[in-house]
Design a protein around this motif. Sequence first.
Motif, PDB file in Angstrom:
ATOM      1  N   THR A  13     -11.642  10.724   6.619  1.00  0.00           N
ATOM      2  CA  THR A  13     -10.203  10.797   6.848  1.00  0.00           C
ATOM      3  C   THR A  13      -9.527   9.740   5.987  1.00  0.00           C
ATOM      4  OG1 THR A  13     -10.155   9.170   8.648  1.00  0.00           O
ATOM      5  CG2 THR A  13     -10.574  11.485   9.257  1.00  0.00           C
ATOM      6  N   TYR A  14      -8.240   9.948   5.739  1.00  0.00           N
ATOM      7  CA  TYR A  14      -7.504   8.959   4.944  1.00  0.00           C
ATOM      8  C   TYR A  14      -7.523   7.595   5.628  1.00  0.00           C
ATOM      9  CZ  TYR A  14      -3.585   6.389   2.979  1.00  0.00           C
ATOM     10  OH  TYR A  14      -2.804   5.412   2.421  1.00  0.00           O
ATOM     11  N   ARG A  15      -7.301   7.564   6.931  1.00  0.00           N
ATOM     12  CA  ARG A  15      -7.270   6.289   7.656  1.00  0.00           C
ATOM     13  C   ARG A  15      -8.605   5.577   7.565  1.00  0.00           C
ATOM     14  NH1 ARG A  15      -4.356   2.267   8.564  1.00  0.00           N
ATOM     15  NH2 ARG A  15      -2.667   3.780   8.826  1.00  0.00           N
ATOM     16  N   ALA A  16      -9.704   6.311   7.675  1.00  0.00           N
ATOM     17  CA  ALA A  16     -11.029   5.680   7.590  1.00  0.00           C
ATOM     18  C   ALA A  16     -11.261   5.088   6.205  1.00  0.00           C
ATOM     19  CB  ALA A  16     -12.119   6.688   7.934  1.00  0.00           C
ATOM     20  N   LEU A  32       0.830  -1.194   0.000  1.00  0.00           N
ATOM     21  CA  LEU A  32       0.000   0.000   0.000  1.00  0.00           C
ATOM     22  C   LEU A  32       0.869   1.249   0.000  1.00  0.00           C
ATOM     23  CD1 LEU A  32      -2.774  -1.062   2.511  1.00  0.00           C
ATOM     24  CD2 LEU A  32      -3.159  -0.336   0.156  1.00  0.00           C
ATOM     25  N   PRO A  33       0.468   2.275  -0.734  1.00  0.00           N
ATOM     26  CA  PRO A  33       1.240   3.518  -0.739  1.00  0.00           C
ATOM     27  C   PRO A  33       1.049   4.284   0.559  1.00  0.00           C
ATOM     28  CG  PRO A  33      -0.755   3.793  -2.025  1.00  0.00           C
ATOM     29  CD  PRO A  33      -0.707   2.339  -1.613  1.00  0.00           C
ATOM     30  N   SER A  34       1.965   5.181   0.842  1.00  0.00           N
ATOM     31  CA  SER A  34       1.820   6.053   2.007  1.00  0.00           C
ATOM     32  C   SER A  34       0.766   7.115   1.709  1.00  0.00           C
ATOM     33  CB  SER A  34       3.143   6.727   2.327  1.00  0.00           C
ATOM     34  OG  SER A  34       3.517   7.609   1.271  1.00  0.00           O
ATOM     35  N   ALA A  35       0.311   7.797   2.761  1.00  0.00           N
ATOM     36  CA  ALA A  35      -0.654   8.873   2.564  1.00  0.00           C
ATOM     37  C   ALA A  35      -0.070   9.963   1.677  1.00  0.00           C
ATOM     38  CB  ALA A  35      -1.073   9.451   3.911  1.00  0.00           C
ATOM     39  N   GLU A  36       1.222  10.221   1.803  1.00  0.00           N
ATOM     40  CA  GLU A  36       1.882  11.226   0.959  1.00  0.00           C
ATOM     41  C   GLU A  36       1.830  10.814  -0.514  1.00  0.00           C
ATOM     42  OE1 GLU A  36       3.103  10.031   3.741  1.00  0.00           O
ATOM     43  OE2 GLU A  36       3.242  11.799   5.055  1.00  0.00           O
TER      44      GLU A  36
END
Length: 345
Positions: free
Chosen positions: A286-289, A259-263
Motif C-alpha cells: 500500500t502507499y502508506r506502508a 512530502l508529496p500527497s498520494a495523488e
Amino acid sequence: MRLSFRWCTMSEVSILRLRHLAETLEKEPGGEHVIAPVLRACGITTAHMTDPRCRITIRQEAEVIRRISEILADPLSVARAGLAFRDAATLTAYVARSCKTLEQALDLASQYLALSDSDTTLTLNPNETGALLALRSRSETMDKEHRHREFLVFAVLARLRRIAGAEFAPLRIVFRHDIRGHKAGLERLAGCSIHVDQPETGIILSRSTLNLPISTADPELRAYLRQHGDNLLSTQVVANPPLPEQVEAVLLQSLPGKLPSAEDVAARVGMSRRTMSRKLKEFGRTYRAILDDVRLDLAETLLRDTHSLSEIAFLLDYADQAAFQTAFKRWTGVTPNTFRSSPNA
C-alpha cells in the motif's frame, strides 16, 4: 530489526562483489561469526556464493552490508573492505585494463557496468580541475543505503588504483549523505578530504590522475572487448523498476522537504491514485506502508549517523519531534533513543 525484504527489485548485481566483501570481512575481529548468519538471513546460500555466474538483487547486497556494519559496530568496516577490492573477472574490468589511460578506462568501463550491475551508473563529468566520477542509482532508491554507497565508492577507488598501478589520492570524495561520527576515519582511508551533503556521490579526480597510463593497454584486445560488450548490451532487456520501487523513488526525491500527497506521487508515476493503489495491491503493498518504510529506513540510518531527533523530524517531514518519536515507536516498538543506544544500531 526487520529480517525480511518488503519487496524484490529487478535491479541485479553479480555475486562477485559480495563474495569479496564476505571474504574480507571474515578477517575482521568477530567477522568470522557474523558473515554466514547475515547471508542466510538475506536469502543468500552457499550455492549462490560459490557460483561466479550468480546474480542477486542490489537490495540483498545493500542489506548484507548494512547488517554486517551494524553487528560489527564499525561503520568503517565496509569502506575498508571496499578499499581492499580486487578486480573481478568481468567484462568491465577487462575493458578497463586494455585502455590507454585511466580516463579512457573510466569512459569505456562505465558503458559496460550494466552487464554486472544493472542499478549503478558511473558518469565522468569534467570540471575545472579534472572530473567528477559520479556514482548514481538508476532506481534512485539506493542513496539511503549509506554504508552501501561508501562501500561502492571505496571499491571504485581501489579498482582505479589497481588499473593505473599507482596509489594516487583523489582531490576529494563527495557524498550526498552526511557522515557524522566516522568522517575523519573515511578521510584517513581515502587519503583526501570528504565533503558531505553534496549534490552527487562520487570521486573528484585531477587531470594528472586521469592521464595516468595503463601498463596493460592493448588496442586490439580493447576493440574485440568493445564489440563483445556492445553485442551483450544490445540483447539486454531494460525494464522499468517495479511500481513499489518507483513510488519509493518519488518519496526519496522529496526528502528532505515536504512530502508529496498520494495523488502527486501517482501523477509522477503516470497514473491516477486509484490505479496506483490497485497496482500496488498486486505487489501486496500500500502507499502508506511504502511511505512508512521509507521514513523508517531513513530514520534508522540518520540515527546511526548521530543526527539529533529534531533534525530527523525535520528531514522526514514531521510536524515536530514528538510526532516522529510516536511514529518510530509504532514502527519498531522502541523509542529512537533506545534504538540508538542498542549495540546493533
